[in-house]
Design a protein around this motif. Sequence first.
Motif, mmCIF file in Angstrom:
data_model
loop_
_atom_site.group_PDB
_atom_site.id
_atom_site.type_symbol
_atom_site.label_atom_id
_atom_site.label_comp_id
_atom_site.label_asym_id
_atom_site.label_seq_id
_atom_site.Cartn_x
_atom_site.Cartn_y
_atom_site.Cartn_z
ATOM 1 N N GLY A 35 26.266 13.174 41.626
ATOM 2 C CA GLY A 35 26.532 14.244 42.397
ATOM 3 C C GLY A 35 25.610 14.503 43.494
ATOM 4 N N TRP A 36 25.794 15.391 44.132
ATOM 5 C CA TRP A 36 24.755 15.991 45.494
ATOM 6 C C TRP A 36 24.124 17.235 45.039
ATOM 7 C CZ3 TRP A 36 23.478 12.473 49.029
ATOM 8 C CH2 TRP A 36 24.344 11.439 49.265
ATOM 9 N N PHE A 37 22.929 17.300 45.488
ATOM 10 C CA PHE A 37 22.087 18.449 45.445
ATOM 11 C C PHE A 37 21.500 18.725 46.684
ATOM 12 C CE2 PHE A 37 21.522 19.412 40.651
ATOM 13 C CZ PHE A 37 22.479 18.347 40.143
ATOM 14 N N ARG A 38 20.976 19.897 46.981
ATOM 15 C CA ARG A 38 20.205 19.898 48.137
ATOM 16 C C ARG A 38 19.045 20.857 47.955
ATOM 17 N NH1 ARG A 38 24.878 23.016 51.922
ATOM 18 N NH2 ARG A 38 24.745 25.327 50.748
ATOM 19 N N GLN A 39 18.138 21.023 48.788
ATOM 20 C CA GLN A 39 16.970 21.811 48.459
ATOM 21 C C GLN A 39 16.523 22.302 49.845
ATOM 22 O OE1 GLN A 39 13.798 20.609 46.121
ATOM 23 N NE2 GLN A 39 12.950 22.659 45.741
ATOM 24 N N ALA A 40 16.796 23.684 50.301
ATOM 25 C CA ALA A 40 16.049 24.146 51.512
ATOM 26 C C ALA A 40 14.704 24.871 51.163
ATOM 27 C CB ALA A 40 16.929 25.363 51.918
ATOM 28 N N PRO A 41 14.082 24.788 52.246
ATOM 29 C CA PRO A 41 12.580 25.161 52.285
ATOM 30 C C PRO A 41 12.431 26.541 51.382
ATOM 31 C CG PRO A 41 12.885 24.268 54.434
ATOM 32 C CD PRO A 41 14.195 24.359 53.529
ATOM 33 N N GLY A 42 11.697 26.620 50.574
ATOM 34 C CA GLY A 42 11.503 27.997 49.431
ATOM 35 C C GLY A 42 12.421 28.332 48.557
ATOM 36 N N ASN A 43 13.501 27.267 48.541
ATOM 37 C CA ASN A 43 14.650 27.640 47.657
ATOM 38 C C ASN A 43 14.632 26.483 46.562
ATOM 39 O OD1 ASN A 43 15.449 29.561 49.314
ATOM 40 N ND2 ASN A 43 17.385 28.415 49.982
ATOM 41 N N LEU A 44 15.302 26.958 45.408
ATOM 42 C CA LEU A 44 15.227 25.876 44.405
ATOM 43 C C LEU A 44 16.497 24.811 44.734
ATOM 44 C CD1 LEU A 44 15.408 28.193 41.242
ATOM 45 C CD2 LEU A 44 13.536 27.023 42.133
ATOM 46 N N ARG A 45 16.398 23.606 44.015
ATOM 47 C CA ARG A 45 17.386 22.575 44.236
ATOM 48 C C ARG A 45 18.419 23.101 43.491
ATOM 49 N NH1 ARG A 45 15.754 16.537 43.120
ATOM 50 N NH2 ARG A 45 13.960 17.138 44.366
ATOM 51 N N GLU A 46 19.754 22.812 44.354
ATOM 52 C CA GLU A 46 20.877 23.466 43.801
ATOM 53 C C GLU A 46 21.951 22.184 43.651
ATOM 54 O OE1 GLU A 46 22.758 26.464 46.105
ATOM 55 O OE2 GLU A 46 22.749 25.388 47.983
ATOM 56 N N GLY A 47 22.978 22.026 42.815
ATOM 57 C CA GLY A 47 23.800 21.272 42.935
ATOM 58 C C GLY A 47 24.983 21.782 43.704
ATOM 59 N N ILE A 48 25.508 21.002 44.539
ATOM 60 C CA ILE A 48 26.747 21.288 45.400
ATOM 61 C C ILE A 48 27.984 20.539 45.222
ATOM 62 C CG2 ILE A 48 25.098 22.220 47.471
ATOM 63 C CD1 ILE A 48 25.892 19.510 48.751
ATOM 64 N N ALA A 49 28.089 19.461 44.663
ATOM 65 C CA ALA A 49 29.337 18.655 44.506
ATOM 66 C C ALA A 49 29.011 17.499 43.472
ATOM 67 C CB ALA A 49 29.687 18.042 45.590
ATOM 68 N N CYS A 50 29.958 17.599 42.471
ATOM 69 C CA CYS A 50 30.011 16.594 41.327
ATOM 70 C C CYS A 50 31.431 15.835 41.126
ATOM 71 C CB CYS A 50 29.693 17.342 40.149
ATOM 72 S SG CYS A 50 29.085 16.184 38.621
ATOM 73 N N SER A 51 31.147 14.393 41.032
ATOM 74 C CA SER A 51 32.174 13.438 40.810
ATOM 75 C C SER A 51 32.207 12.992 39.369
ATOM 76 C CB SER A 51 32.160 12.507 41.565
ATOM 77 O OG SER A 51 33.270 11.403 41.499
ATOM 78 N N THR A 52 33.484 13.204 38.584
ATOM 79 C CA THR A 52 33.587 12.623 37.323
ATOM 80 C C THR A 52 33.389 10.880 37.571
ATOM 81 O OG1 THR A 52 35.851 12.675 37.363
ATOM 82 C CG2 THR A 52 34.507 14.594 36.382
ATOM 83 N N ARG A 53 33.506 10.214 36.365
ATOM 84 C CA ARG A 53 33.237 8.990 36.346
ATOM 85 C C ARG A 53 34.719 8.235 36.510
ATOM 86 N NH1 ARG A 53 30.789 7.694 30.411
ATOM 87 N NH2 ARG A 53 32.280 9.140 30.078
ATOM 88 N N SER A 54 35.777 8.647 35.693
ATOM 89 C CA SER A 54 36.833 7.872 35.945
ATOM 90 C C SER A 54 38.185 8.611 36.167
ATOM 91 C CB SER A 54 37.220 7.011 34.493
ATOM 92 O OG SER A 54 37.364 7.996 33.537
ATOM 93 N N THR A 55 38.176 10.177 36.141
ATOM 94 C CA THR A 55 39.325 10.676 36.299
ATOM 95 C C THR A 55 39.795 11.210 37.652
ATOM 96 O OG1 THR A 55 38.137 13.028 36.152
ATOM 97 C CG2 THR A 55 39.100 11.826 33.867
ATOM 98 N N GLY A 56 38.561 10.915 38.363
ATOM 99 C CA GLY A 56 38.766 11.220 40.005
ATOM 100 C C GLY A 56 38.767 12.557 39.982
ATOM 101 N N ARG A 57 38.152 13.450 39.080
ATOM 102 C CA ARG A 57 38.256 15.223 39.473
ATOM 103 C C ARG A 57 36.839 15.188 40.124
ATOM 104 N NH1 ARG A 57 40.031 19.029 34.716
ATOM 105 N NH2 ARG A 57 40.062 20.274 36.615
ATOM 106 N N VAL A 58 36.710 16.074 40.870
ATOM 107 C CA VAL A 58 35.361 16.620 41.672
ATOM 108 C C VAL A 58 35.382 18.051 41.804
ATOM 109 C CG1 VAL A 58 35.567 14.363 43.225
ATOM 110 C CG2 VAL A 58 36.636 16.609 43.705
ATOM 111 N N TYR A 59 34.302 18.435 41.874
ATOM 112 C CA TYR A 59 33.964 19.803 41.779
ATOM 113 C C TYR A 59 32.958 20.078 42.786
ATOM 114 C CZ TYR A 59 35.500 18.974 37.075
ATOM 115 O OH TYR A 59 36.209 18.918 35.946
#
Length: 123
Positions: A35-59
Motif C-alpha cells: 500500500g501507499w501512505f502519505r504524511q503532510a506537515p503537521g498531520n498524521l501518516r494516512e493510508g491512501i491505497a492498498c493492493s491485495t496479494r492475489s485477487t487484484g482487488r484495490v482500495y
Amino acid sequence: QVQLAESGGGLVQPGGSLKLSCTTSGLIFDDYYMGWFRQAPGNLREGIACSTRSTGRVYYKTSVEGRFTISRDSANKTLYLQMNSLKPEDTAMYYCAAGSGCASYETDNVAYWGQGTQVTVSS
C-alpha cells in the motif's frame, strides 16, 4: 535484508501527474499486501491505497479515488502509484508499505516501510 525504495516524487503544478514507484528487495513480494501512505506537515501518516496479494482487488481513500491508481508488478517486485489531477492538498511525503492485509484502503500490520518520496503540488 528487506528494502523498500520509493522514487518518482517531485514538484508538479496543480492538475499535473506523477507516477511513484516502490522497488522492493529481500522479501517475497507476492506474500504481502502492498500500500501507499502519505504524511503532510503537521498531520498524521494516512493510508491512501492498498493492493491485495492475489485477487487484484484495490482500495482507495475517498479523497484520491478516481485520480490515483495503485498497481503492482510481481515480476519486478515493484509497486506503483499513478497520480493524476493532482491538487495542492496532495502535497506530502509518500511512503510505500508491505503488510499482512488491507483494512480497506489502509495496509494492515505493516511489516516494512520505505523511506519516502516528496510530492509537492504547487503553481
